[in-house]
Write a protein that holds these residues in place. Structure first.
Motif, PDB file in Angstrom:
ATOM      1  N   ALA A   1      37.718  44.310  40.156  1.00 42.70           N
ATOM      2  CA  ALA A   1      36.731  44.656  39.348  1.00 42.70           C
ATOM      3  C   ALA A   1      37.124  44.620  37.908  1.00 42.70           C
ATOM      4  CB  ALA A   1      36.031  46.144  39.652  1.00 42.70           C
TER       5      ALA A   1
ATOM      6  N   SER B   1      38.334  32.718  38.961  1.00 47.64           N
ATOM      7  CA  SER B   1      38.697  31.619  38.026  1.00 47.64           C
ATOM      8  C   SER B   1      38.838  32.013  36.740  1.00 47.64           C
ATOM      9  CB  SER B   1      37.712  30.526  38.197  1.00 47.64           C
ATOM     10  OG  SER B   1      37.540  30.127  39.609  1.00 47.64           O
TER      11      SER B   1
ATOM     12  N   SER C   1      38.859  37.818  29.194  1.00 49.06           N
ATOM     13  CA  SER C   1      39.155  36.377  28.969  1.00 49.06           C
ATOM     14  C   SER C   1      40.407  35.875  28.743  1.00 49.06           C
ATOM     15  CB  SER C   1      37.965  35.890  28.064  1.00 49.06           C
ATOM     16  OG  SER C   1      38.431  36.224  26.740  1.00 49.06           O
TER      17      SER C   1
ATOM     18  N   SER D   1      32.614  39.918  46.847  1.00 44.68           N
ATOM     19  CA  SER D   1      31.410  39.281  46.388  1.00 44.68           C
ATOM     20  C   SER D   1      30.464  39.954  45.258  1.00 44.68           C
ATOM     21  CB  SER D   1      30.426  38.921  47.599  1.00 44.68           C
ATOM     22  OG  SER D   1      31.186  38.183  48.535  1.00 44.68           O
ATOM     23  N   LYS D   2      30.529  41.423  45.560  1.00 46.33           N
ATOM     24  CA  LYS D   2      29.636  42.065  44.593  1.00 46.33           C
ATOM     25  C   LYS D   2      30.198  42.107  43.008  1.00 46.33           C
ATOM     26  CE  LYS D   2      28.121  45.811  47.439  1.00 46.33           C
ATOM     27  NZ  LYS D   2      28.890  47.159  47.904  1.00 46.33           N
ATOM     28  N   LEU D   3      31.284  41.689  43.100  1.00 49.84           N
ATOM     29  CA  LEU D   3      32.163  41.415  41.689  1.00 49.84           C
ATOM     30  C   LEU D   3      32.028  40.007  41.186  1.00 49.84           C
ATOM     31  CD1 LEU D   3      35.384  43.020  42.469  1.00 49.84           C
ATOM     32  CD2 LEU D   3      33.687  44.181  41.195  1.00 49.84           C
ATOM     33  N   GLY D   4      31.151  39.456  42.007  1.00 51.79           N
ATOM     34  CA  GLY D   4      30.967  37.691  41.515  1.00 51.79           C
ATOM     35  C   GLY D   4      32.106  36.999  41.902  1.00 51.79           C
TER      36      GLY D   4
ATOM     37  N   ASP E   1      44.552  31.571  37.185  1.00 53.97           N
ATOM     38  CA  ASP E   1      43.500  32.237  38.060  1.00 53.97           C
ATOM     39  C   ASP E   1      44.442  33.196  38.727  1.00 53.97           C
ATOM     40  OD1 ASP E   1      41.831  30.015  37.630  1.00 53.97           O
ATOM     41  OD2 ASP E   1      41.766  29.200  39.549  1.00 53.97           O
TER      42      ASP E   1
ATOM     43  N   PRO F   1      38.748  32.311  32.719  1.00 59.99           N
ATOM     44  CA  PRO F   1      38.001  31.357  31.806  1.00 59.99           C
ATOM     45  C   PRO F   1      38.738  30.378  31.045  1.00 59.99           C
ATOM     46  CG  PRO F   1      37.606  33.725  31.424  1.00 59.99           C
ATOM     47  CD  PRO F   1      38.752  33.447  32.457  1.00 59.99           C
ATOM     48  N   ARG F   2      38.147  29.380  30.810  1.00 65.86           N
ATOM     49  CA  ARG F   2      38.806  28.205  29.995  1.00 65.86           C
ATOM     50  C   ARG F   2      39.926  27.548  30.807  1.00 65.86           C
ATOM     51  NH1 ARG F   2      38.947  32.470  26.382  1.00 65.86           N
ATOM     52  NH2 ARG F   2      41.308  32.412  26.477  1.00 65.86           N
ATOM     53  N   ALA F   3      40.303  27.913  31.649  1.00 66.08           N
ATOM     54  CA  ALA F   3      41.485  27.381  32.331  1.00 66.08           C
ATOM     55  C   ALA F   3      41.175  26.379  33.415  1.00 66.08           C
ATOM     56  CB  ALA F   3      42.541  28.675  32.910  1.00 66.08           C
TER      57      ALA F   3
ATOM     58  N   LYS G   1      38.436  41.005  35.805  1.00 64.83           N
ATOM     59  CA  LYS G   1      37.623  39.839  35.643  1.00 64.83           C
ATOM     60  C   LYS G   1      36.849  40.041  34.525  1.00 64.83           C
ATOM     61  CE  LYS G   1      33.581  41.538  38.098  1.00 64.83           C
ATOM     62  NZ  LYS G   1      32.563  41.545  36.778  1.00 64.83           N
ATOM     63  N   ASP G   2      36.969  41.069  33.660  1.00 65.06           N
ATOM     64  CA  ASP G   2      36.316  41.499  32.623  1.00 65.06           C
ATOM     65  C   ASP G   2      37.192  41.014  31.336  1.00 65.06           C
ATOM     66  OD1 ASP G   2      34.154  42.451  33.894  1.00 65.06           O
ATOM     67  OD2 ASP G   2      34.523  44.492  33.744  1.00 65.06           O
TER      68      ASP G   2
END
Lengths: 537, 583
Positions: free
Chosen positions: B134, B96, B140, B66-69, B145, B98-100, B137-138
């Motif tokens: 971590a 999730s 794109s 969750s800390k990673l969003g 997913d 991006p854009r997918a 997720k950075d």
């Protein structure tokens, strides 16, 4: 003398064009909203109004149309609207899935993944609505470089309750709706370029100068929309929208949520669009107090900071609006349990590992302390057959069929061109406060003819998302005053039984055929007994 | 079958799906991310020291995600088996992309316990998953997913998660519905890194019930591991002969003469034998060789990356880059992996055998049995009838053959069929008994009791049947013929579903079933009968551990090896035993 007459002619021309000018009006707005998960939602809207214009009467389609002179309104789109006598048109092209729980309702409701097109047209005896719908699809697909042409009768429906006429209803004839969606449509630069061409200043000036494809298409979510509506008192309104959800935490080096226009778009506004009657940037201010926004002293209204670009003297544009959180070292994501921002949150999945059957299950959670009534619309291509007798409505594993009412189901119907139309399921759900309602029904997957499989890579079939929509307020307006718009669920991918089109199978089939032929003839030769028969006379 | 490990019969592996483009990308995983992984490992060490419960651990992982969003959640589950209930807590997070549209997904998972066994914790695998979350997720560039799963225990955690995700919850599993879902999962990587550092990355690929992942996944991993990470790939944790010599290990047991040990060809052969035997061991028993194996039944192509324990030289840096690059390759897929092989034997990291090369070994045995059975059937239809006259003369002149004629006789199948059906029904009964709670409580007493009961039951039941009329064919011949034909059919069908099991059946049933015979001496036939009984049911007593694990696999994971052995294999051998008993 001769020169003077030319000047007079030119002046005359200017006056007439100025007279036409007065009937049109263009305004643009950019709305920026920081979201709670560190992302920034931006919504561009470019509105052109043709004052006191009226949609074409479809009964007059056989006759010559009035001439079209536009200064601001895009001619290419205007021609399409007149040619097919469209009263209201909505086209959206989106990429990504909108996260309602974290981002709230979008500024523009149409956020379903892929392409979605719906149009209201007057019925006419000159040409049928379906003919004009087909022409409209093809014209728009040419205009926007999108595969809207494939939104054919296999995908077209008429869900009038969920997609009502948002403007006024013309009196000339009864109106019909055509709606189709294509979830697998990819949205990219090729769609943005024709979109920008519809703007009076293109991307040279005004807010549209910010629209840098490199940045917009790197956003976590992006989508564009074309909305044409007619309002009796104003006229035909064309609203071009572009929404994008940026993630500064991802793109910045220090994992901070600070943003500014230069950082988001990598462009700045050099000059404002001279024909725009108003041009503004609205920033929705977040709840906390620990942020700072520059330039300061904008107009503050109800938690909004409004920067008016057109009223700035000498077009001095506040080139870079920035918001930052000085006390934060890096952005800390909010920790669970998180309550969703929207009153309703919806999840939809298709279960089942076989290629012939499955279970479609939808769970709707009411996060608010009041009961919510919502319309539920499922538009399913004929690839899947929904079995209504297996429809179950449950709360905590207890059957609650009383919460579902007004069920309407149109099974897929065969059409003249051998392409079944989609099935449509529409119902009204009552969801008690703070509970999760589960709807599940069994589906069976179609066995397609081999010619119906597309020639491209077989990744499965995309199913459009379900739509949850607010009900018309007329029936009972007790406490249901939530002002919300349509909610789209994410799309699904479903595997249908697919023959193996790959080379080895073709080889096996061919060589087996050959083997049987050879075996058959050799066997015949070997086992047949050759006897000389004497025919007795 | 001995030829299978020969290097000559194998061919080199290759990438069949053009979209994969393995090892063609620049990786971004750097020492900063290794530092993140080290920090996670430090925290996990703390967890290990404090001896937190599974629930507390799950809370910790969920907070980290969750800390990673990321949308993270805990899944609580309980299995009920005949040995009691098993419960645990899985943590998973959905990124999730991006854009997918989120219609497709990839999985990176680590189980809390390592496959190394003896309660070894997969601490480094888990921290790799956390730090990858971590890191990934950075970017794109993900078209699918990514789901991160830290499953509880070794196997059953992931099994519960997969069933909940696909909505196929079996009746003995109680689980919460998953809070976050994503699209269809196509590929998955399971990371198992328990030691301090590693020298090779071992690939484990066998799934439940003999399913294998598409070979493209293994091949692209091999290329990526070699070119991106500089880590050689190993099949299982077996090092190649050239590597293992350096470590002072040998593929041969110590009693093998030194001359054999030093021959490179024989070393290569021995190495391949080890791989094939290990493969057959997993596949024949329907066992999965790692957590990845649970996914194959949901059409997910998955492998386990096992960091082969060593003093060095590789660690988080190489592993992170390899996993990142493999994910990028999986991300390229436009459709499911379908181009390469699904039936193969990996004899070494770079070579494999096609189904066409190894399948005939089992099919030949099966066809031989079929012919033997048909021959028996034909023989049963005829009897050599000696003339009265020649009988007398043969008494006087023993050297001359008796004159006679072939006479056609009836072949009443009913009694043979009754025996066949009875043995299979007996198998079902025994299977239910073994799966019951009583057996779980008193296995040491019940196993020999069952063995004795099923061995003695035919002795008691057999006299009850009326023997065939003397002019008809004897039951034993008909039984043997039907038994051989049945066994042959079973082997040929199995060879397509699960080659290793078919091969094992061909070995255990081929010769014994073909040579079952009545004997004139009661003593010998009784002894033979006892031998067949041991072959059919002896494992109940001899391998109690195997029986227990097979039953557990059946109850929890749904592996049909146990019911197959009880209901198909043992009855078939028992039929051969009964053939010996009849006179």
């Amino acid at each position: 003398m001769h020169r003077a007459s030319v000047w007079i002619f030119l002046a005359h021309l200017c006056i007439t064009s100025f007279a036409l000018y007065r009937g049109e009006n263009y305004r643009e707005d950019l709305r920026v909203q920081p979201l709670r998960d560190g992302r920034v939602s931006t919504t561009f809207s470019f509105v052109t109004v043709l004052e006191s214009a009226v949609p074409r009467n479809p009964n007059a389609l056989g006759q010559l149309d009035e001439s079209q002179h536009y200064a601001l309104f895009p001619l290419t789109l205007g021609q399409i609207l007149r040619e097919y006598a469209i009263t209201e048109l909505h086209l959206t092209l989106n990429a990504g899935k909108w996260n309602y729980d974290n981002w709230g309702h979008p500024h523009e409701a149409g956020v379903g993944t892929g392409a979605e097109l719906w149009a209201w047209m007057g019925a006419s005896e000159v040409t049928t609505v379906d003919e004009r719908w087909s022409g409209l699809r093809n014209a728009l697909s040419g205009l926007f470089c999108a595969s809207l042409g494939s939104l054919d009768s296999r995908r077209t429906l008429s869900p009038t309750v969920a997609f009502p006429l948002s403007g006024s209803t013309p009196t000339f004839s009864p109106h019909e709706l055509r709606h189709a969606s294509l979830p697998s449509e990819n949205v990219c630069t090729e769609n943005l370029t024709p979109f920008l061409k519809l703007l009076p200043c293109k991307s040279h000036a005004g807010l549209a100068a910010l629209l840098n494809p490199q940045k917009v298409f790197d956003a976590d979510w992006h989508g564009m929309g074309v909305h044409v509506t007619w309002k009796e008192d104003t006229g035909v309104e064309l609203k071009l929208t572009l929404q994008a959800v940026f993630n500064p935490v991802r793109t910045s080096t220090g994992k901070r949520r600070d943003w500014n226009l230069q950082l988001l778009f990598d462009r700045s506004i050099e000059q404002s669009c001279p024909v725009a009657s108003s041009s503004s940037i609205t920033v929705v201010l977040p709840d906390g107090k620990d942020y700072q926004i520059t330039p300061e002293n904008p107009v503050h209204v109800d938690g909004l900071a409004i920067y008016d670009l057109s009223s700035s003297p000498n077009f001095t544009i506040p080139s870079n609006i920035a918001m930052y959180w000085p006390s934060e070292h890096s952005f800390q994501y909010p920790l669970p349990p998180l309550t969703p921002v929207t009153p309703l949150s919806v999840k939809r999945t298709i279960h089942g590992t076989t290629q012939t059957r499955g279970v479609l299950s939808v769970s709707v959670t009411n996060n608010s302390p009041q009961e919510i009534s919502t319309g539920y619309l499922e538009m399913m291509p004929a690839l899947l057959t929904l079995w209504m007798h297996t429809l179950k409505v449950e709360i905590n594993s207890q059957i609650r069929s009383d919460l579902l009412s007004g069920l309407k189901y149109h099974p897929p119907s065969p059409q003249s061109n051998d392409r079944p139309s989609p099935s449509m399921l529409q119902a009204v759900l009552r969801i008690p406060p703070k509970t999760t309602l589960k709807i599940s029904m069994e589906v069976s997957k179609a066995f397609l003819k081999y010619t119906e499989h597309p020639p491209d890579a077989m990744r499965g079939w995309d199913l459009p998302g379900a739509v949850f929509f607010p009900l018309p307020q007329s029936s009972h307006d007790t406490s249901l005053s939530y002002n919300w718009e349509r909610i789209y669920t994410p799309t699904l991918l479903v595997d249908l039984p697919t023959p193996d089109f790959s080379m080895p199978y073709n080889v096996i089939i061919l060589s087996c055929t050959l083997m049987t032929l050879i075996f058959g003839s050799v066997f015949n030769l070997l086992t047949r007994k050759w006897v000389v028969m004497e025919i007795q006379e | 079958m001995l030829l299978i490990p020969l290097p000559l019969l194998s061919q080199g592996t290759y990438i069949d799906e053009n979209a994969l483009q393995p090892a063609q990308v620049n990786t971004y995983w750097n020492w900063g991310d290794v530092h993140t992984a080290d920090l996670q490992l430090y925290q996990l060490d703390g967890i290990q020291e404090r001896n937190l419960t599974s629930e507390q651990r799950a809370e910790f992982f969920m907070t980290e995600f969750s800390k990673l969003g990321l949308a993270a959640s805990i899944q609580n589950y309980t299995f009920s088996t005949s040995k009691g209930t098993i419960s645990g807590h899985n943590v998973y997070a959905v990124m999730s992309s991006p854009r997918a549209a989120g219609t497709e997904a990839m999985v990176i998972s680590a189980s809390w316990l390592s496959r190394a066994g003896h309660g070894t914790l997969n601490l480094r695998g888990t921290s790799t998953v956390l730090s990858l979350a971590a890191f990934l997720k950075d970017y794109s560039l993900w078209a699918k997913d990514i789901i991160f799963i830290i499953s509880d225990d070794y196997l059953h955690g992931m099994h519960a998660w997969l069933n909940a995700y696909h909505g196929t919850v079996p009746s003995n599993l109680y689980t919460d519905p998953l809070e976050h879902t994503s699209g269809v999962i196509w590929t998955a990587l399971n990371i198992d890194y328990s030691s301090h550092s590693f020298s090779h990355l071992g690939v484990f690929h066998e799934g439940l019930n003999g399913r294998l992942p598409n070979q493209d996944l293994i091949n692209s991993f091999r290329l990526i591991s070699h070119y991106t990470g500089g880590v050689p790939m190993a099949v299982y944790d077996h090092l190649e002969p050239s590597d293992s010599v350096d470590r002072g290990q040998s593929v041969f047991p110590p009693w093998v003469p030194l001359s054999v040990q030093q021959s490179p060809q024989l070393q290569q052969y021995g190495y391949r034998v080890r791989n094939v035997v290990r493969h057959i061991g997993y596949q024949a028993r329907g066992m999965c060789s790692g957590v990845h194996g649970l996914m194959h039944q949901f059409r997910i192509d998955a492998i386990t990356l096992f960091a082969v324990p060593a003093d060095g030289p590789h660690g988080f840096h190489a592993l992170g880059r390899i996993v990142e690059s493999t994910l990028r390759t999986m991300n390229n897929l436009l459709e499911r992996l379908h181009a390469s092989f699904f039936f193969y034997i990996l004899t070494s990291p770079g070579t494999f055998m096609k189904i066409g090369m190894f399948l005939p070994s089992a099919i030949l045995v099966s066809v031989a049995m079929l012919f033997k059975g048909l021959g028996e059937w034909v023989t049963a239809g005829w009897v050599w009838e000696i003339y009265e006259t020649s009988l007398k003369s043969s008494e006087t002149e023993k050297s001359s053959p008796a004159k006679g004629t072939w006479r056609n006789r009836r072949r009443p199948l009913l009694s043979a069929l009754i025996v066949v059906v009875t043995t299979h029904v007996l198998g079902v009964l025994v299977f239910n008994l073994v799966c019951s709670r009583w057996f779980a409580e008193y296995p040491s007493f019940l196993a020999p009791a069952i063995f004795v009961a099923v061995s003695v039951a035919p002795l008691i039941l057999l006299p009850l049947f009326s023997a065939n009329a003397p002019e008809a064919a004897p039951t034993s011949m008909l039984l043997k013929s039907s038994n051989l034909c049945l066994a042959s059919t079973v082997i040929s069908i199995m060879s397509l579903l699960n080659f290793s099991l078919a091969a094992m059946l061909a070995i255990t049933m081929g010769v014994p079933l073909a040579t079952s015979n009545t004997s004139s001496s009661t003593m010998i036939s009784r002894l033979r009968y006892a031998g067949y009984c041991v072959l059919a049911w002896g494992w109940l007593v001899l391998f109690p551990g195997e029986v227990e694990s097979a039953i557990w696999n059946w109850e929890v994971l749904g592996v049909w090896f146990a019911p197959f052995i009880f209901i198909v294999y043992a009855p078939l051998v028992m039929q051969a035993a009964i053939v010996c008993l009849q006179d």
